[in-house]
Design an enzyme around this catalytic site. Structure first.
Site, short mmCIF file in Angstrom:
data_model
loop_
_atom_site.label_atom_id
_atom_site.label_comp_id
_atom_site.label_asym_id
_atom_site.label_seq_id
_atom_site.Cartn_x
_atom_site.Cartn_y
_atom_site.Cartn_z
N HIS A 322 1.01 -1.23 -0.01
CA HIS A 322 0.16 -0.02 -0.11
C HIS A 322 0.81 1.34 0.07
O HIS A 322 2.18 1.22 0.38
CB HIS A 322 -0.94 0.12 1.09
N CYS A 340 4.43 -4.36 6.31
CA CYS A 340 3.54 -4.18 4.98
C CYS A 340 4.80 -3.60 4.17
O CYS A 340 5.96 -3.33 4.61
CB CYS A 340 2.54 -3.31 5.10
#
Length: 392
Positions: A322, A340
């Site tokens: 992301h 992430c």
């Protein structure tokens, strides 16, 4: 010499004739026609025809997937009917020669069925088609779902996943019923990831643009413990273009390989190597979901309701690819995320727009392995480990 032991020729002839008459009379009685031998019975063809029903009259606990049929060997069936307790007739089909009638639709669970009709011999003799039986009454009827479904186009690492509402004990019976057909030759296998999920994946990534169909005729399957399958399920889908993400933790890069060519090389920031809870672990992940905006929470590390754009989930352990403009200073140079893959907004959007569910994401260069327990972990297992999870 005692005269009682002597027999005249005339007396012997009378005894032989009497014996012959006795034999002839017995044959006529046993044949059921009153005649004196088999010739007259064969010519008339008037013997009663034999009828066989399956399951047998009075049978209980019949599986609705068992053969349900009437047969005759020396006649033709007429007006055959199978009805349930409500008088509803079961659809069936009569063979062209009239010798067999069988059902063409599934029966219900815990239902009484009754036969009617007749069979007619060519000579005019008839016999009734009659009897009744009761189908099995499951303790539990288990629903199953399949993914992918709905003619979707998915990535080359997408597994076929069948999930059950309740645990399956008789895994071998279920697995034997499952079938996968592909438009291109693909070696693959089923594996039970737990008592409520069985997945099929290829040995290697799917060939691009493969058409796939899944047939899971689960209705009537005995799952064990009194549980039975609720319904048959099917699926058809297509494998899209080949795309593999190379997530290189030690190089702070994320490369996108499409159809064998590198189409993007993004700077990235991965999880903090100093904290095992935040580290980005090695392994082959699979794109599970995509959302233009994802709300992220991790109270343990001081954030809740944080919005991040262009979020591509690759594990239910919490890993996403992301945008994180708040971490822009470290993207491409240091690994400072909470596990992430952080990209700039522009790069994250570009990747998001080209990603498919089922694309593989190969994470390397972190030095630690992701345990094979967080979905989707199908590609975290070696082919040998995968095959060992088969029930057959």
């Amino acid at each position: 010499m005692n005269g009682s032991l002597r027999r005249s020729p005339g007396g012997a002839l009378i005894a032989v004739l009497a014996a012959l008459l006795l034999v002839s009379g017995c044959a006529g009685a046993n044949g059921g026609t009153g005649g004196t031998g088999g010739t007259e019975e064969d010519d008339s063809g008037s013997s009663d025809p034999a009828v066989s029903v399956e399951p047998k009259n009075g049978a209980d606990g019949v599986n609705p997937k068992d053969p349900i049929e009437v047969t005759t060997e020396n006649g033709k069936l007429r007006d055959v009917s199978l009805v349930n307790g409500d008088g509803e007739q079961v659809e069936g089909e009569l063979a062209e020669n009239g010798s067999t009638w069988r059902t063409t639709e599934p029966l219900g669970y815990d239902t009484e069925y009754e036969w009617s009709g007749k069979v007619v011999h060519s000579g005019g003799g008839t016999a009734p088609v009659e009897g009744s039986f009761h189908t099995v009454a499951p303790k539990n009827v288990v629903r199953a779902t399949v993914n992918p479904y709905g003619n979707k186009t998915v990535g080359i690492a997408m597994p076929i996943s069948i999930k059950f509402d309740s645990p399956v004990q008789n895994k071998a019976a279920v697995q034997r019923a499952l079938d996968v057909q592909t438009s291109k030759p693909v070696e693959g296998a089923w594996a039970w990831l737990n008592d409520k999920q069985v997945d099929w994946r290829p040995k290697e990534y799917w060939p691009a643009h493969t058409q796939v169909s899944v047939d899971a005729p689960l209705y009537g399957i005995d799952y064990g413990g009194g549980s039975y399958g609720q319904a048959d399920i099917t699926s058809e889908f297509e494998i899209g273009r080949s795309q593999v993400v190379k997530a290189e933790v030690d190089k702070h890069r994320m490369r996108v390989i499409r159809n064998g060519k590198e189409v993007a090389n993004y700077p990235a920031s991965y999880g903090k190597p100093s904290n095992p809870d935040l580290h980005t672990h090695e392994g082959t992940y699979t794109v599970m979901a995509k959302h233009p905006v994802e709300i992220m929470d991790n109270p343990k590390y001081g954030y809740t309701d944080v919005e991040k754009k262009w979020a591509v989930r690759i594990s239910n352990h919490g890993e996403f690819i992301h945008e994180n403009e708040n971490n822009r200073a470290n993207i491409g140079s240091r690994n400072t995320s909470h596990g992430c893959v952080n990209l700039t907004n522009a790069d994250a959007k570009e990747y998001f727009q080209g990603a498919l569910l089922g694309d593989p994401v190969e994470v390397t260069g972190s030095g630690t392995q992701m345990p094979p327990k967080y979905a989707v972990y199908d590609w975290m297992l070696s082919w040998q480990q995968w095959q060992e999870k088969s029930a057959l």
